[in-house]
Design a protein around this motif. Structure first.
Motif, PDB file in Angstrom:
ATOM      1  N   ARG A 170       0.845  -1.187   0.000  1.00  0.00           N
ATOM      2  CA  ARG A 170       0.000   0.000   0.000  1.00  0.00           C
ATOM      3  C   ARG A 170       0.883   1.241   0.000  1.00  0.00           C
ATOM      4  O   ARG A 170       2.020   1.189   0.458  1.00  0.00           O
ATOM      5  CB  ARG A 170      -0.936   0.038   1.218  1.00  0.00           C
ATOM      6  N   ASP A 174      -2.058  -2.354   6.573  1.00  0.00           N
ATOM      7  CA  ASP A 174      -3.136  -1.478   6.142  1.00  0.00           C
ATOM      8  C   ASP A 174      -3.660  -0.801   7.405  1.00  0.00           C
ATOM      9  O   ASP A 174      -4.340  -1.438   8.214  1.00  0.00           O
ATOM     10  CB  ASP A 174      -4.226  -2.301   5.459  1.00  0.00           C
ATOM     11  N   ARG A 180      -5.915   1.136   8.070  1.00  0.00           N
ATOM     12  CA  ARG A 180      -7.364   1.254   8.295  1.00  0.00           C
ATOM     13  C   ARG A 180      -7.890   0.095   9.132  1.00  0.00           C
ATOM     14  O   ARG A 180      -9.009   0.137   9.634  1.00  0.00           O
ATOM     15  CB  ARG A 180      -8.108   1.267   6.958  1.00  0.00           C
ATOM     16  N   LYS A 181      -7.093  -0.974   9.206  1.00  0.00           N
ATOM     17  CA  LYS A 181      -7.591  -2.204   9.831  1.00  0.00           C
ATOM     18  C   LYS A 181      -7.081  -2.361  11.262  1.00  0.00           C
ATOM     19  O   LYS A 181      -5.889  -2.144  11.512  1.00  0.00           O
ATOM     20  CB  LYS A 181      -7.158  -3.418   9.001  1.00  0.00           C
ATOM     21  N   ASN A 213      -3.754  -5.448  13.607  1.00  0.00           N
ATOM     22  CA  ASN A 213      -2.588  -5.806  12.797  1.00  0.00           C
ATOM     23  C   ASN A 213      -1.487  -6.391  13.670  1.00  0.00           C
ATOM     24  O   ASN A 213      -1.237  -5.923  14.771  1.00  0.00           O
ATOM     25  CB  ASN A 213      -2.046  -4.569  12.078  1.00  0.00           C
ATOM     26  N   SER A 256      -0.625 -10.468   9.694  1.00  0.00           N
ATOM     27  CA  SER A 256      -1.252  -9.379   8.927  1.00  0.00           C
ATOM     28  C   SER A 256      -0.429  -9.001   7.696  1.00  0.00           C
ATOM     29  O   SER A 256      -0.985  -8.723   6.630  1.00  0.00           O
ATOM     30  CB  SER A 256      -1.472  -8.160   9.810  1.00  0.00           C
ATOM     31  N   TRP A 257       0.891  -8.988   7.836  1.00  0.00           N
ATOM     32  CA  TRP A 257       1.718  -8.694   6.671  1.00  0.00           C
ATOM     33  C   TRP A 257       1.463  -9.703   5.538  1.00  0.00           C
ATOM     34  O   TRP A 257       1.447  -9.341   4.356  1.00  0.00           O
ATOM     35  CB  TRP A 257       3.203  -8.724   7.058  1.00  0.00           C
ATOM     36  N   GLU A 258       1.291 -10.974   5.935  1.00  0.00           N
ATOM     37  CA  GLU A 258       1.084 -12.026   4.923  1.00  0.00           C
ATOM     38  C   GLU A 258      -0.264 -11.839   4.228  1.00  0.00           C
ATOM     39  O   GLU A 258      -0.406 -12.079   3.032  1.00  0.00           O
ATOM     40  CB  GLU A 258       1.153 -13.402   5.575  1.00  0.00           C
ATOM     41  N   TYR A 259      -1.255 -11.431   5.026  1.00  0.00           N
ATOM     42  CA  TYR A 259      -2.575 -11.164   4.453  1.00  0.00           C
ATOM     43  C   TYR A 259      -2.505  -9.967   3.500  1.00  0.00           C
ATOM     44  O   TYR A 259      -3.045 -10.012   2.384  1.00  0.00           O
ATOM     45  CB  TYR A 259      -3.551 -10.900   5.595  1.00  0.00           C
ATOM     46  N   THR A 282      -0.963 -10.839   0.235  1.00  0.00           N
ATOM     47  CA  THR A 282      -1.890 -11.637  -0.565  1.00  0.00           C
ATOM     48  C   THR A 282      -2.972 -10.764  -1.181  1.00  0.00           C
ATOM     49  O   THR A 282      -3.305 -10.898  -2.364  1.00  0.00           O
ATOM     50  CB  THR A 282      -2.531 -12.699   0.344  1.00  0.00           C
ATOM     51  N   GLN A 283      -3.526  -9.863  -0.384  1.00  0.00           N
ATOM     52  CA  GLN A 283      -4.558  -8.955  -0.893  1.00  0.00           C
ATOM     53  C   GLN A 283      -3.994  -8.083  -2.023  1.00  0.00           C
ATOM     54  O   GLN A 283      -4.651  -7.870  -3.043  1.00  0.00           O
ATOM     55  CB  GLN A 283      -5.071  -8.050   0.242  1.00  0.00           C
ATOM     56  N   MET A 309      -3.741 -10.040  -5.219  1.00  0.00           N
ATOM     57  CA  MET A 309      -5.041 -10.189  -5.859  1.00  0.00           C
ATOM     58  C   MET A 309      -5.506  -8.863  -6.457  1.00  0.00           C
ATOM     59  O   MET A 309      -6.072  -8.834  -7.559  1.00  0.00           O
ATOM     60  CB  MET A 309      -6.071 -10.729  -4.865  1.00  0.00           C
ATOM     61  N   GLN A 310      -5.266  -7.768  -5.741  1.00  0.00           N
ATOM     62  CA  GLN A 310      -5.691  -6.456  -6.260  1.00  0.00           C
ATOM     63  C   GLN A 310      -4.928  -6.097  -7.537  1.00  0.00           C
ATOM     64  O   GLN A 310      -5.502  -5.526  -8.474  1.00  0.00           O
ATOM     65  CB  GLN A 310      -5.497  -5.392  -5.173  1.00  0.00           C
TER      66      GLN A 310
END
Lengths: 302, 302
Positions: free
Chosen positions: B131, B163, B165-166, B169, B174-177, B180-181, B184-185
């Motif tokens: 991000r 992120d 906003r979430k 973390n 969370s870094w791995e998620y 991955t996101q 995909m994005q």
């Protein structure tokens, strides 16, 4: 011995009709609510492989998200009775049931464990979700439920839900992340220490934990890292034998249970065939495969 | 042939001193900023195994998070020159560098690709983060950078950030998620279609994708699922040979590159030894292991 699918879902029609009266938008949230094999058992039977015995639980239309404590308890008690009746009506397809509890009513949740689960041969456990009431499942408020489950030796089935505080949720990865976060939060809340007999069966092969075992073991304190291995996991990742081998390596073969998420995942009625093939392709021994297919379930249910 | 560690980090001391003047709280955010082997190369050498050649990139103290477009560009240009000088000063330890670009200044980011990366034998790529500016790396605003990378055939190294906003973390999962996101994005934004020559090397063995390949293949449209396999990945998961085998099975051995996250992960200077041992334990052939250790890197860098 027939395979026992520990994580299969239904949507009892009377329960669903009541939920729809409360919130008609439910089927818009998830396309899978419209899968006819969730509620129509003639349809379900037409798709059945004739051998796999499913342990059935609800899909996530959860009373506490929509109504108060008393009404949620009533919906759970009556929905559970309907679920049990579905199991009895199709006892060749359905091995047992896993009940729903109202997370906004701990007294009644505990009473369901002690009175509707215990002593009922049609019931083997209780389904919990990764979050409830906007809180982690590991929140102190839900501790009475875990205490009751541990005391009664009733396993919990852990299913993911989205964390609605977070943007960019999707069903490809976010559910798996939430499952993983909930597992870590349960460990960090000390639930697997305080309730050392607690058995928790996690959906989707235990989420991100096996692949990131190195991070778990190196970053978490060693007692927490050890607790992460206490979970039981299913095989519901739509195939992928190497991933199942990795899960079995991490949790131990004795902690892996055949589970498919039927009738969801692969139309029309789920990934039963694909997941059976994946287990068959695992590198573990034939007796280990039998343990995954039915032996571990039988040992845990006792 | 010596192993080439494609994902190793440093923190150039002059760059870091400038960042600390701007924001003295940086080292409080992540404990790893205090690792002396990030900035002190005598210390780094004392921990070196004497053979692994590291491709060095910055840790995530990112100018665009703290200053405007012009100052961010200046910090990147000068920080990159310092990084290149570090590589030259320890050319036996450091194979090459991966540069930083200012994400709030696309013109200068593109100019860094074309003028500071291209034609410089000390530089092999650009590091991007999942991000930037509160947006996904796949946001339209960053497309000029991807266009420049693809045109110049410069690979991108993809590193996770939280992120913000979430809630909840953590550096275990969370870094791995987020990694991955972001993958995909990028796929869903069509970046791997529009820039078909773009090479992206993802940290941490490609995040959640290999374990949840079944979900990727069944839930995403087939063209997107195919694009997910185009990423390159490193081996920085702190060991876990079965997970590396799974990643190699999913992406193909030719898309897996030895990378450790050194000097982070295992004190004092990283998991180089543990990850080399894990690669040695993989089920792939010896020539495939050589491809992972150096051959794939050499092919990609050309």
């Amino acid at each position: 011995m027939a395979p026992i699918d520990v994580f299969a879902h239904v949507l009892p029609p009377d329960f669903y009709a009541r939920m729809l009266k409360i919130e008609p938008e439910i089927p818009k949230r998830y396309a899978f609510f419209n899968n006819p094999t969730l509620s129509d058992m003639a349809n379900r039977r037409a798709c059945w492989d004739g051998k796999t015995r499913q342990v059935i639980s609800f899909v996530n239309a959860l009373p506490e998200d929509y109504v108060g404590a008393d009404e949620a308890a009533k919906l759970c008690w009556e929905g559970n009775e309907e679920l049990i009746a579905m199991r009895r009506a199709d006892a060749d397809m359905f091995e047992a049931t896993v009940l729903l509890v109202p997370m906004n009513n701990m007294d009644e949740a505990v009473r369901i464990v002690n009175e509707q689960v215990c002593g009922n041969d049609d019931v083997v456990g209780v389904q919990i979700f990764t979050r409830a009431l906007g809180l982690s499942i590991a929140d102190e408020r839900f501790r009475p439920l875990f205490s009751a489950l541990a005391k009664a030796d009733v396993p919990a089935w852990l299913h993911p839900v989205f964390d609605l505080r977070k943007p960019d949720n999707n069903i490809v990865f976010s559910w798996e992340y939430e499952l993983t976060q909930a597992m870590m939060q349960m460990v960090q809340a000390g639930l697997l220490q305080e309730f050392s007999d607690l058995k928790v069966i996690c959906h989707h092969a235990g989420g991100m934990v096996p692949f990131f075992a190195g991070r778990v073991d190196r970053i978490l304190p060693s007692d927490q890292a050890a607790d992460m291995r206490k979970f039981y996991v299913d095989t519901a990742i739509l195939g992928n034998p190497k991933a199942l081998d990795l899960a079995a390596d991490y949790y131990g073969v004795d902690h892996v249970l055949f589970g498919t998420d039927a009738p969801l995942g692969i139309p029309p009625a789920g990934a039963t065939k694909e997941i059976l093939a994946a287990i068959d392709s695992m590198i573990v021994s034939d007796s280990d495969k039998d343990a995954i297919l039915f032996g571990n379930y039988q040992r845990i249910i006792g």
